[in-house]
Design an enzyme around this catalytic site. Structure first.
Site, PDB file in Angstrom:
ATOM      1  N   CYS A 319       0.836  -1.209   0.000  1.00  0.00           N
ATOM      2  CA  CYS A 319       0.000   0.000   0.000  1.00  0.00           C
ATOM      3  C   CYS A 319       0.867   1.255   0.000  1.00  0.00           C
ATOM      4  CB  CYS A 319      -0.950   0.005   1.198  1.00  0.00           C
ATOM      5  SG  CYS A 319      -0.105  -0.051   2.795  1.00  0.00           S
ATOM      6  N   GLU A 353      -1.864   1.148  -4.671  1.00  0.00           N
ATOM      7  CA  GLU A 353      -1.743  -0.230  -4.177  1.00  0.00           C
ATOM      8  C   GLU A 353      -1.090  -1.026  -5.305  1.00  0.00           C
ATOM      9  OE1 GLU A 353      -3.350  -2.585  -0.712  1.00  0.00           O
ATOM     10  OE2 GLU A 353      -3.627  -0.475  -1.173  1.00  0.00           O
TER      11      GLU A 353
END
Length: 361
Positions: A319, A353
């Site tokens: 992330c 992401e």
């Protein structure tokens, strides 16, 4: 695809492609998000004026200090069920002073399966009258309600929702607890799960998963391996993962309540953990060939990176591209990147992401 969505996505593609070029990855796989109604969570302040009450968010002024109140009547990035509920809920709250008095914040947690949990947060103690009013409201709107105040938590129904994804020719149920982390973009989450399962295709031996959360990836990945050991430190996530494993009738997963650092110590025989003995987990009985990691934004610590270098395959969901980049400097000393993906989990923000599959050189 609208030009505004395409532009923001292209900016992310360009950034990631440039940043990771030194690792000579294969062509970037790009997984788009719906342009609207993609967030399954939304949190709003409740703003009270002399004769009105509305949902609000804050916009920082140019000086970064002052904030401007922005009235929110609809929220197009949130799931349609949240948008549909917002005016209905607000009207009910306005009509009942027991529910609106000193109401400070409203949080929504929705699912693709149709469940909805609303958390009402107050600057006052909640009493029995509030509870009765909240029960009537939950029944009328067919939702779950949770009331929170300092030192108080009153649950009307459940403090969780159950999400359901169709994947790999079967359905997976997930318990999502109000205060625990869940992937907010359900449609992109499904694409991430499918990508991870594709990356695991043809794997032999057993799977180790670090930072497993509520078992989001663990459940579908378990279909690709004979045995799975998943680790997670947060108690609430461990309980949710165990519930999910049981509800989905999966029998080849064990969950250990350990941090990544603690697992490294246990795996290398440096330290024994009563938690493992109590859960009847024998780490040495596993023959790991693949490790799956989905670490927090800070990335992976040095000791765990050394541990990962011993595995044939590493599936890494990130992330934070910057910590992934730093971690890959170490991991590409022993592995090469054979799959590379971008998941637009957070459209219209700078957050990215990404996923990589690394295989031993």
């Amino acid at each position: 695809m609208t030009s505004s969505y395409r532009q923001q996505l292209q900016a992310k593609i360009d950034r990631i492609t440039t940043q990771f070029s030194e690792f000579t990855p294969p062509t970037l796989e790009v997984f788009e998000s719906p342009e609207q109604h993609f967030r399954m969570r939304a949190e709003f302040r409740i703003w009270h004026t002399e004769n009105d009450m509305f949902y609000a968010m804050f916009e920082r002024n140019d000086d970064g200090k002052q904030k401007t109140v922005v009235r929110i009547d609809e929220f197009p990035i949130a799931d349609k069920s949240i948008n549909d509920l917002m005016p209905l809920l607000l009207a009910e709250l306005k009509a009942n002073s027991l529910l609106s008095q000193r109401l400070f914040e409203v949080d929504f947690l929705a699912t693709l399966s149709g469940e909805m949990l609303v958390t009402l947060i107050y600057h006052r103690k909640l009493n029995q009258e509030w509870e009765q009013a909240a029960k009537a409201l939950a029944e009328k709107l067919n939702i779950k309600i949770m009331g929170r105040s300092r030192g108080q938590k009153i649950v009307i129904g459940d403090d969780f929702v159950v999400e359901e994804f169709e994947l790999l020719n079967r359905s997976f149920k997930y318990k999502q607890i109000e205060s625990s982390f869940t992937q907010p973009n359900a449609q992109v989450c499904k694409k991430m799960l499918q990508w991870a399962c594709d990356a695991a295709e043809g794997s032999k031996k057993h799977l180790l998963e670090l930072y497993c959360g509520n078992g989001n990836f663990t459940l579908p990945l378990s279909l690709k391996f004979e045995r799975v050991l998943a680790t997670e430190l947060a108690k609430s996530s461990v309980y949710a993962a165990q519930w999910n494993i049981e509800q989905n009738q999966i029998d080849n997963i064990q969950v250990a309540r350990l941090s990544a650092e603690e697992f490294t110590q246990a795996y290398q025989g440096e330290r024994e953990f009563r938690r493992l003995q109590e859960a009847d987990i024998d780490i040495q009985s596993y023959d790991f060939g693949t490790v799956f990691v989905d670490p927090p934004r800070a990335g992976i610590d040095d000791e765990t990176l050394k541990l990962l270098q011993g595995f044939e395959r590493i599936i890494y969901i990130s992330c934070n591209p910057d910590t992934l980049y730093e971690n890959l400097k170490t991991l590409t000393q022993t592995h090469r990147v054979t799959k590379f993906a971008l998941f637009d989990q957070f459209p219209y923000t700078h957050h990215v992401e990404s996923g990589v599959l690394l295989e031993k050189i």
